[in-house]
Design an enzyme around this catalytic site. Structure first.
Site, PDB file in Angstrom:
ATOM      1  N   LYS A  85      17.720  47.209  84.526  1.00  0.00           N
ATOM      2  CA  LYS A  85      16.721  46.383  83.839  1.00  0.00           C
ATOM      3  C   LYS A  85      17.389  45.211  83.133  1.00  0.00           C
ATOM      4  O   LYS A  85      16.875  44.083  83.153  1.00  0.00           O
ATOM      5  CB  LYS A  85      15.944  47.249  82.844  1.00  0.00           C
ATOM      6  CG  LYS A  85      14.898  46.516  82.014  1.00  0.00           C
ATOM      7  CD  LYS A  85      14.011  47.490  81.273  1.00  0.00           C
ATOM      8  CE  LYS A  85      14.728  48.261  80.194  1.00  0.00           C
ATOM      9  NZ  LYS A  85      14.941  47.446  78.962  1.00  0.00           N
ATOM     10  N   SER A  86      18.531  45.468  82.512  1.00  0.00           N
ATOM     11  CA  SER A  86      19.216  44.412  81.761  1.00  0.00           C
ATOM     12  C   SER A  86      19.661  43.269  82.662  1.00  0.00           C
ATOM     13  O   SER A  86      19.484  42.089  82.332  1.00  0.00           O
ATOM     14  CB  SER A  86      20.438  44.993  81.035  1.00  0.00           C
ATOM     15  OG  SER A  86      20.046  45.967  80.101  1.00  0.00           O
ATOM     16  N   SER A 114      20.813  41.923  66.779  1.00  0.00           N
ATOM     17  CA  SER A 114      20.513  42.203  68.185  1.00  0.00           C
ATOM     18  C   SER A 114      21.273  41.231  69.070  1.00  0.00           C
ATOM     19  O   SER A 114      21.200  40.015  68.876  1.00  0.00           O
ATOM     20  CB  SER A 114      19.017  42.082  68.465  1.00  0.00           C
ATOM     21  OG  SER A 114      18.763  42.192  69.850  1.00  0.00           O
ATOM     22  N   LYS A 150       8.383  51.884  81.296  1.00  0.00           N
ATOM     23  CA  LYS A 150       9.006  50.710  80.670  1.00  0.00           C
ATOM     24  C   LYS A 150      10.337  50.371  81.330  1.00  0.00           C
ATOM     25  O   LYS A 150      10.690  49.204  81.462  1.00  0.00           O
ATOM     26  CB  LYS A 150       9.188  50.951  79.174  1.00  0.00           C
ATOM     27  CG  LYS A 150       9.847  49.794  78.441  1.00  0.00           C
ATOM     28  CD  LYS A 150       9.900  50.041  76.961  1.00  0.00           C
ATOM     29  CE  LYS A 150      10.705  48.965  76.241  1.00  0.00           C
ATOM     30  NZ  LYS A 150      10.131  47.631  76.376  1.00  0.00           N
ATOM     31  N   ASP A 201      21.817  52.262  73.348  1.00  0.00           N
ATOM     32  CA  ASP A 201      20.690  52.837  74.074  1.00  0.00           C
ATOM     33  C   ASP A 201      20.939  54.272  74.529  1.00  0.00           C
ATOM     34  O   ASP A 201      20.011  54.952  74.997  1.00  0.00           O
ATOM     35  CB  ASP A 201      20.346  51.979  75.302  1.00  0.00           C
ATOM     36  CG  ASP A 201      19.612  50.709  74.925  1.00  0.00           C
ATOM     37  OD1 ASP A 201      19.070  50.642  73.805  1.00  0.00           O
ATOM     38  OD2 ASP A 201      19.581  49.772  75.741  1.00  0.00           O
ATOM     39  N   ARG A 235      12.821  55.815  76.035  1.00  0.00           N
ATOM     40  CA  ARG A 235      14.050  56.598  75.923  1.00  0.00           C
ATOM     41  C   ARG A 235      13.839  57.901  75.143  1.00  0.00           C
ATOM     42  O   ARG A 235      14.604  58.866  75.334  1.00  0.00           O
ATOM     43  CB  ARG A 235      15.176  55.751  75.331  1.00  0.00           C
ATOM     44  CG  ARG A 235      15.483  54.526  76.183  1.00  0.00           C
ATOM     45  CD  ARG A 235      16.854  53.948  75.947  1.00  0.00           C
ATOM     46  NE  ARG A 235      17.004  52.694  76.672  1.00  0.00           N
ATOM     47  CZ  ARG A 235      17.272  52.613  77.976  1.00  0.00           C
ATOM     48  NH1 ARG A 235      17.421  53.703  78.702  1.00  0.00           N
ATOM     49  NH2 ARG A 235      17.378  51.421  78.567  1.00  0.00           N
TER      50      ARG A 235
END
Length: 396
Positions: A22-23, A143, A388, A287, A363
């Protein structure tokens, strides 16, 4: 809907097909939009990526990203240089997630962004225009996605961009991932410790294929760590990956899961844990904290996890969520400020057939599912939340 999970065996065997990263998908999508090149191959089918892809191709002036935090941050920067007036909003939880640091940085670089409701939070009103760029200091302790959002549009700033990172740098590997992908699209970038420079220019159109997701791999490592017996084959992972979460293999080995690379497959095998306590700084892999916390509790391995500051502003407050939900299973965790999560082995009886709340956090669902090996009948509330990042999680 909910999902009740009960395993009829403790020896785990099989093949798991992992989703694309996803990243990487989200970063490649933004760069392709700027370069005017085709959509990347093997793109993630996650909600986050779908939302971002739709937003990048729409002509609508109102963009709603729902729960997609990456999309909110990346689009804030992207839309600031697309001529026009835009409103960028999201879910009620998204409206509670701070974005002031990114907005203030963009405004200092020539953007025109304002708040429509609460100061420092979405929704945003964005007047897209040419950005001047230049040199800027930005706190790197909140972030890494703020940094990545700025970097990706930096080649299109008149003066380019120099970012000086201040304070503790969190998730530095994600910043390096962004820089590496930018280079593959032709950007001139450089980094020396806490100073990052991007020269003005344009991206070039290149074919791009996304690799599989190392973050998603963590749930299968976790499953084997809890089972203590078995073997799992994972598909599409690279040993020399740009994903910071690929470093997890070293930590899982401590918990009794070994990694063997076989071409484009990775073979995981269960073994005896090497430690009886895990102390680790997760600043580069935030994560994965949920996966490791649940695994350690199930194997009764006390832990001290540091570098978890950013977990307070994720899809939910993940530190508090872990304390609450592991508490339902009888494991008494505690936080030490915002930077540490601790379990000293303290236990209570726990609830029969516990219902694990997910808090709209993918998660939470994925990390708690393997706990059913030790807590049969465990219920995951709102199981669809996995879409997601890993829509086929339950099938896998």
């Amino acid at each position: 809907m909910d999902r009740v999970i009960a395993w009829d065996k403790t020896k785990i065997e099989g093949v798991a097909v992992l989703p694309p990263s996803k990243s990487i998908s989200n970063r490649a999508l933004v760069l392709c939009a700027l370069a005017g090149c085709p959509v990347p191959e093997n793109l993630s089918d996650s909600d986050d990526t779908r939302v971002l892809r739709e937003a990048l191709s729409t002509s609508d002036r109102l963009v709603n990203v729902g729960h997609a935090g990456t999309a909110m941050r990346f689009l804030t920067a992207y839309l600031s240089r697309i001529i026009g007036k835009w409103v960028l909003t999201g879910s009620e939880r998204m409206k509670q997630r701070p974005i002031r640091v990114l907005v203030e940085a963009l405004n200092r670089l020539g953007a025109r962004i304002g708040y429509l409701e609460n100061e420092g939070f979405p929704p945003l009103e964005i007047y897209g225009s040419r950005l001047v760029g230049g040199s800027i200091d930005i706190p790197a302790s909140v972030s890494s996605q703020y940094i990545s959002a700025l970097l990706m549009i930096a080649p299109y700033m008149e003066k380019g961009l120099e970012i000086r990172l201040t304070g503790k740098v969190v998730s530095s590997s994600y910043i390096d991932m962004t820089l590496q992908i930018m280079r593959e699209f032709g950007a001139e970038v450089g980094r020396e410790d806490t100073v990052i420079g991007v020269k003005p220019g344009e991206y070039r159109s290149v074919p791009y294929r996304v690799e599989s997701d190392w973050s998603a791999a963590s749930y299968f490592y976790e499953l084997l760590a809890i089972a203590g017996e078995g073997e799992i084959i994972l598909t599409g992972l690279k040993e020399k990956s740009m994903q910071g979460d690929s470093r997890q293999t070293v930590v899982w080995r401590k918990l009794g899961v070994r990694t063997c690379y076989e071409g484009d497959l990775v073979r995981l095998s269960a073994a005896k844990p090497e430690i009886d306590r895990l102390d680790y700084d997760f600043v580069e892999m935030p994560d994965l904290v949920q996966s490791f916390a649940v695994a350690c509790c199930m194997r009764r391995i006390p832990f001290l996890f540091r570098g978890v500051e950013t977990l307070r502003i994720k899809e939910t407050d993940r530190i508090q969520a872990l304390i609450e939900e592991l508490g339902k299973l009888g494991y008494l965790l505690k936080a030490e400020g915002d930077g540490a999560l601790i379990w000293e082995g303290e236990r209570t009886g726990g609830q029969p057939c516990p219902r694990i709340a997910t808090y709209h956090d993918h998660r939470m669902a994925m990390a708690f599912a393997p706990a059913a090996l030790k807590h049969p009948g465990l219920v995951i509330v709102d199981k669809e939340v996995v879409s997601k990042s890993f829509p086929r999680y339950w099938e896998a």
